[in-house]
Design an enzyme around this catalytic site. Structure first.
Site, PDB file in Angstrom:
ATOM      1  N   TYR A 132       0.786 -54.454   7.459  1.00  0.00           N
ATOM      2  CA  TYR A 132      -0.397 -55.035   8.084  1.00  0.00           C
ATOM      3  C   TYR A 132      -1.578 -54.078   8.002  1.00  0.00           C
ATOM      4  CZ  TYR A 132       2.369 -58.667  10.489  1.00  0.00           C
ATOM      5  OH  TYR A 132       3.166 -59.740  10.791  1.00  0.00           O
ATOM      6  N   TYR A 144       9.502 -57.072   6.484  1.00  0.00           N
ATOM      7  CA  TYR A 144       9.358 -55.675   6.901  1.00  0.00           C
ATOM      8  C   TYR A 144      10.272 -55.399   8.090  1.00  0.00           C
ATOM      9  CZ  TYR A 144       6.297 -57.757  10.430  1.00  0.00           C
ATOM     10  OH  TYR A 144       5.789 -58.530  11.447  1.00  0.00           O
ATOM     11  N   ARG A 195      11.991 -58.463   9.911  1.00  0.00           N
ATOM     12  CA  ARG A 195      11.333 -59.765  10.056  1.00  0.00           C
ATOM     13  C   ARG A 195      11.342 -60.491   8.715  1.00  0.00           C
ATOM     14  NH1 ARG A 195       8.077 -61.554  13.552  1.00  0.00           N
ATOM     15  NH2 ARG A 195       9.527 -63.271  13.294  1.00  0.00           N
ATOM     16  N   HIS A 238       6.577 -64.111   7.190  1.00  0.00           N
ATOM     17  CA  HIS A 238       6.049 -65.078   8.155  1.00  0.00           C
ATOM     18  C   HIS A 238       4.538 -64.979   8.249  1.00  0.00           C
ATOM     19  CE1 HIS A 238       6.559 -61.372  10.503  1.00  0.00           C
ATOM     20  NE2 HIS A 238       5.527 -61.785  11.209  1.00  0.00           N
ATOM     21  N   HIS A 294       1.506 -65.728  11.167  1.00  0.00           N
ATOM     22  CA  HIS A 294       1.210 -66.051  12.569  1.00  0.00           C
ATOM     23  C   HIS A 294       0.130 -67.122  12.628  1.00  0.00           C
ATOM     24  CE1 HIS A 294       3.306 -62.491  14.311  1.00  0.00           C
ATOM     25  NE2 HIS A 294       3.030 -61.972  13.136  1.00  0.00           N
TER      26      HIS A 294
END
Lengths: 212, 241
Positions: free
Chosen positions: B107, B146, B156, B159, B161
């Site tokens: 991120y 990640y 995870r 995905h 959000h």
């Protein structure tokens, strides 16, 4: 032949998921550390043309161990100074302030955990049919890492004792002690009016959260 | 515009409860006293309204909206679908915001220290308004998986959000979209917070070859359902839909 009865069928709601530790990227990218959009939403919503008494709402959000959380998204929704929401479902005969949307978004600070909303004090809003008017209040919604579904609560004003004691929502809370978790004390700082609304996610002082 | 009715009661069995030890961070951040049930008042049936002039022309193109010296790296992907309410009515002109990791699973966030590199041309966020039919779409890079600090070896799945407003503050929803066929889905501690398996399955977007662009990118379809409104009896007929 009579027509068959109308039987509504409902779609199930999409389930919620935590906003995660990086909620800032999508919703408050400046806090994540970069600029991307021309327009950013903010916690400072009392522009120069907005009618009303300027106030600051600030506070910290504590977890069950008493630690300050530093990654929580805070959104607020409130009526204008006359007590009307800027939304077509609000049919009250009160003035709409077209300069005031009534919605703020910010995050708790990564270093201090403090959140800050700069807004105006809302007026009193009509209650449900047959109920008393609601005392001035600001609706809060919290999302973050570890919060699986957004938490809804309300902040009331510490200097509105008479209105608060008549408020139809505060009064559904049986325990007077718990009502106090929704009432923000007033203070003044450098000429500014400050309401301090600390939120406790858990523990002895757990804030009242609502299933709305 | 006609006054809008109250919302259906939220079916909390479809949502993860607050306290889910499988996802450790929830343990200290979950209220323990039952929520107070509050019938909808004006404060809940109203909510913020956004206008198209608040958004930029590239806000829903994550491949280009942070491009500095070239396009974002990775598998270009279209995600699209409808935002409906529980009565199957479109939720039009509502704000949809998305954020995600880059193709390597990192991120662009000052607190993310994962070893994958930052992509200089990828911000990882976008936003759009639904149209009159409740339809939205955006273009992005398929995010990477990640690890995260839950169990020692928690990963995870890929995905995205989603944050959606609806027309009243009580419809407010934040969720996550997953990709069909991802082998990490059954192992994920966040998805596991949802008790109802079929509800969790609705968070998996389906591969949509019809919406893909030949020789360019694949598409995934993800429909979102917000709470419906109660219909009121008016002259013996249900109002609304």
């Amino acid at each position: 032949m009579t027509p068959p009865p109308f039987i509504p069928s409902y779609l199930p709601e999409t389930p919620s998921q935590t906003a995660g530790p990086y909620v800032h990227i999508g919703l408050i990218p400046e806090q994540a550390g970069f600029e991307i959009f021309e327009n950013n939403f903010s916690g400072d919503i009392a522009g120069p043309d907005v009618v009303g008494q300027r106030i600051i709402i600030e506070g910290r959000i504590f977890d069950g161990a008493g630690h300050v959380t530093k990654d929580v998204l805070v959104e607020t929704w409130q009526a204008n100074a006359a007590g009307r929401y800027n939304h077509p479902a609000d049919m009250q005969n009160k003035t709409i302030d077209h300069n005031f949307r009534g919605w703020a978004r910010t995050g708790t600070d990564f270093a201090t955990g403090l959140y800050t909303i700069r807004t105006i004090k809302p007026g009193s809003v009509a209650g449900r049919k047959g109920r008393k008017a609601m005392a001035p209040h600001v609706n809060f919604w919290l999302a973050s890492r570890g919060i699986n579904i957004g938490l809804a609560t309300r902040m009331y004003f510490g200097d509105e004792e008479a209105a608060n004691s008549d408020d139809p929502v505060l009064n559904i809370i049986e325990q007077p002690e718990r009502r106090k978790t929704l009432i923000a004390p007033r203070s003044e700082r450098d000429g500014a009016l400050v309401y301090t609304f600390d939120i406790y996610l858990q523990g002895d002082r757990e804030t009242v959260f609502f299933d709305v | 515009m006609t006054p809008q009715a109250e919302f259906h009661q939220r079916d909390r069995d479809l949502h993860p409860p607050a306290h889910t030890p499988v996802y450790k961070t929830s343990v200290l951040r979950s209220p323990r006293i039952p929520l107070w049930s509050l019938q909808n008042s004006l404060s809940e049936v109203t909510g913020p309204i956004f206008s198209p002039d608040e958004l930029g022309p590239l806000d829903n193109d994550l491949v280009l909206n942070y491009a500095k010296q070239g396009e974002a790296i990775g598998e270009q992907t279209i995600v699209h679908g409808y935002v409906l309410d529980g009565n199957s009515q479109p939720v039009s002109n509502t704000l949809v915001e998305v954020w995600q990791a880059n193709a390597g699973g990192r991120y662009r966030h000052r607190n993310d220290t994962y070893i994958a590199p930052i992509d200089p041309n990828f911000g990882g966020c976008g936003r759009m308004l639904t149209d009159e039919r409740g339809y939205y779409f955006f273009r992005t890079i398929k995010p990477g998986a990640y690890p995260f600090r839950n169990r020692i070896n928690s990963w995870r799945p890929a995905h995205i959000h989603f944050s959606v407003f609806g027309t009243g503050f009580a419809q407010r929803l934040i969720t996550q979209m997953y990709f069909e066929g991802d082998l990490l889905i059954p192992h994920d501690s966040i998805i596991a917070t949802i008790p109802d398996k079929s509800a969790a399955d609705r968070l998996t977007a389906r591969l949509d070859l019809n919406a893909s662009r030949p020789l360019e990118c694949l598409a995934y379809r993800f429909d979102i359902v917000l709470r419906g409104r109660r219909q009121t009896l008016f002259e013996n007929k249900l109002q609304g839909s």
